[in-house]
Design an enzyme around this catalytic site. Structure first.
Site, PDB file in Angstrom:
ATOM      1  N   ASP A  67       0.543  -0.407  16.932  1.00  0.00           N
ATOM      2  CA  ASP A  67       1.924  -0.865  17.060  1.00  0.00           C
ATOM      3  C   ASP A  67       2.559  -0.408  18.366  1.00  0.00           C
ATOM      4  O   ASP A  67       1.997   0.394  19.111  1.00  0.00           O
ATOM      5  CB  ASP A  67       2.765  -0.384  15.872  1.00  0.00           C
ATOM      6  CG  ASP A  67       2.456   1.063  15.478  1.00  0.00           C
ATOM      7  OD1 ASP A  67       2.140   1.864  16.383  1.00  0.00           O
ATOM      8  OD2 ASP A  67       2.535   1.395  14.282  1.00  0.00           O
ATOM      9  N   ASN A 136       7.535   6.974   3.418  1.00  0.00           N
ATOM     10  CA  ASN A 136       7.725   5.871   2.466  1.00  0.00           C
ATOM     11  C   ASN A 136       6.438   5.065   2.288  1.00  0.00           C
ATOM     12  O   ASN A 136       6.471   3.938   1.793  1.00  0.00           O
ATOM     13  CB  ASN A 136       8.870   4.958   2.913  1.00  0.00           C
ATOM     14  CG  ASN A 136       8.615   4.307   4.270  1.00  0.00           C
ATOM     15  OD1 ASN A 136       7.566   4.502   4.890  1.00  0.00           O
ATOM     16  ND2 ASN A 136       9.569   3.512   4.740  1.00  0.00           N
ATOM     17  N   HIS A 138       4.515   3.754   4.569  1.00  0.00           N
ATOM     18  CA  HIS A 138       4.204   2.678   5.514  1.00  0.00           C
ATOM     19  C   HIS A 138       2.955   3.020   6.313  1.00  0.00           C
ATOM     20  O   HIS A 138       2.653   4.195   6.544  1.00  0.00           O
ATOM     21  CB  HIS A 138       5.397   2.364   6.431  1.00  0.00           C
ATOM     22  CG  HIS A 138       5.668   3.366   7.505  1.00  0.00           C
ATOM     23  ND1 HIS A 138       6.834   4.106   7.566  1.00  0.00           N
ATOM     24  CD2 HIS A 138       4.952   3.753   8.595  1.00  0.00           C
ATOM     25  CE1 HIS A 138       6.820   4.878   8.634  1.00  0.00           C
ATOM     26  NE2 HIS A 138       5.681   4.688   9.268  1.00  0.00           N
ATOM     27  N   GLU A 143       6.570  -1.698   6.740  1.00  0.00           N
ATOM     28  CA  GLU A 143       7.518  -1.022   5.860  1.00  0.00           C
ATOM     29  C   GLU A 143       7.446  -1.590   4.434  1.00  0.00           C
ATOM     30  O   GLU A 143       6.937  -2.693   4.215  1.00  0.00           O
ATOM     31  CB  GLU A 143       8.944  -1.210   6.403  1.00  0.00           C
ATOM     32  CG  GLU A 143       9.168  -0.650   7.794  1.00  0.00           C
ATOM     33  CD  GLU A 143       9.389   0.851   7.816  1.00  0.00           C
ATOM     34  OE1 GLU A 143       8.954   1.542   6.878  1.00  0.00           O
ATOM     35  OE2 GLU A 143       9.997   1.335   8.787  1.00  0.00           O
TER      36      GLU A 143
END
Length: 249
Positions: A67, A136, A138, A143
């Site tokens: 990313d 979380n 990800h 996400e």
């Protein structure tokens, strides 16, 4: 899913580097999928050391990063382009033409995402994908959402991710709100996946990844279905796992 639990961050970093060493030794022109963030820095330090000692040769290796922040110049010291050169590429014998990182400054998101997916396909796919994991759950910048994204795409970052990444910036307002990321589908196509995680703050995400339902609200849960995946954790990240489910390094 294989799970290896190490004593601490240093041992996790060494074990992860050893897996990359094994991959490149067996296949000198390996395609490596690389991650950023604080977790893999120790692994990169070990790989630099191995390269300087002549134990690993990156001259034929090709890399694809997961990313990049959107609309953040690669010269910015918080861009992932900058991160990768600072922590790895500037210190090893890799051919610059073999380095691939999404272009966060593109004027055409759709074209850039298609280009990146096509480059990975032309390279024959990723041999081993390195992953971290967010609080979380990800992976990359995928996400929690209502569906699994297949290919590289632009994503709106969750507030929790922005807050977690704000430690790298002067102010939380400076943290980019969007990023280009390989999709869960892109990650899942990797021949082998190595997820590394350390710290108690990752323990719940790891538990949900290993034992939870496979749902896009827990992006990493999809890894339960992958045929060749290893989790390399420290004791704190593994605190909620059953002892019979992992091996002590």
């Amino acid at each position: 899913m294989r799970i290896i639990v190490c004593e601490n961050y240093e041992e996790v970093s060494k074990k992860a580097a050893q897996m990359i060493l094994s991959q490149v030794t067996l296949k000198p022109n390996s395609v490596l999928g690389l991650a950023t963030g604080s977790t893999p820095i120790g692994m990169y330090e070990n790989l630099v050391s191995l390269n300087k000692k002549g134990d690993i040769d990156f001259s034929e290796v090709r890399t694809f990063n997961l990313d990049e922040y959107y609309n953040l110049p690669k010269e910015n010291d918080q861009s992932y382009h900058y991160f990768m050169y600072k922590n790895l590429f500037d210190h090893i014998n890799i051919n610059p033409e073999n380095i691939h990182i999404p272009n966060g400054m593109t004027d055409d998101i759709d074209a850039e995402c298609e280009r990146y997916d096509e480059l990975i396909k032309e390279a024959g796919g990723v041999d081993i994908q390195v992953l971290g994991i967010g609080n979380n759950a990800h992976i990359g910048f995928n996400e929690p959402t209502i569906n699994f994204e297949k290919g590289t795409h632009l994503v709106q970052l969750e507030d929790s991710t922005i807050e977690a990444n704000s430690r790298f910036f002067d102010n939380i307002e400076d943290v980019p709100k969007k990023a280009i990321t390989m999709g869960v589908g892109s990650i899942f196509k990797s021949k082998k996946i190595m997820l590394i995680a350390t710290g108690e703050n990752k323990a719940e995400a790891i538990y949900n990844t290993v034992y939870g339902k496979v749902v896009p609200e827990v992006p990493a849960s999809i890894l339960q279905f992958h045929s060749d995946i290893v989790l390399i954790l420290d004791k704190e990240a593994a605190k909620f796992l059953k002892e019979e489910d992992y091996k002590i390094a």
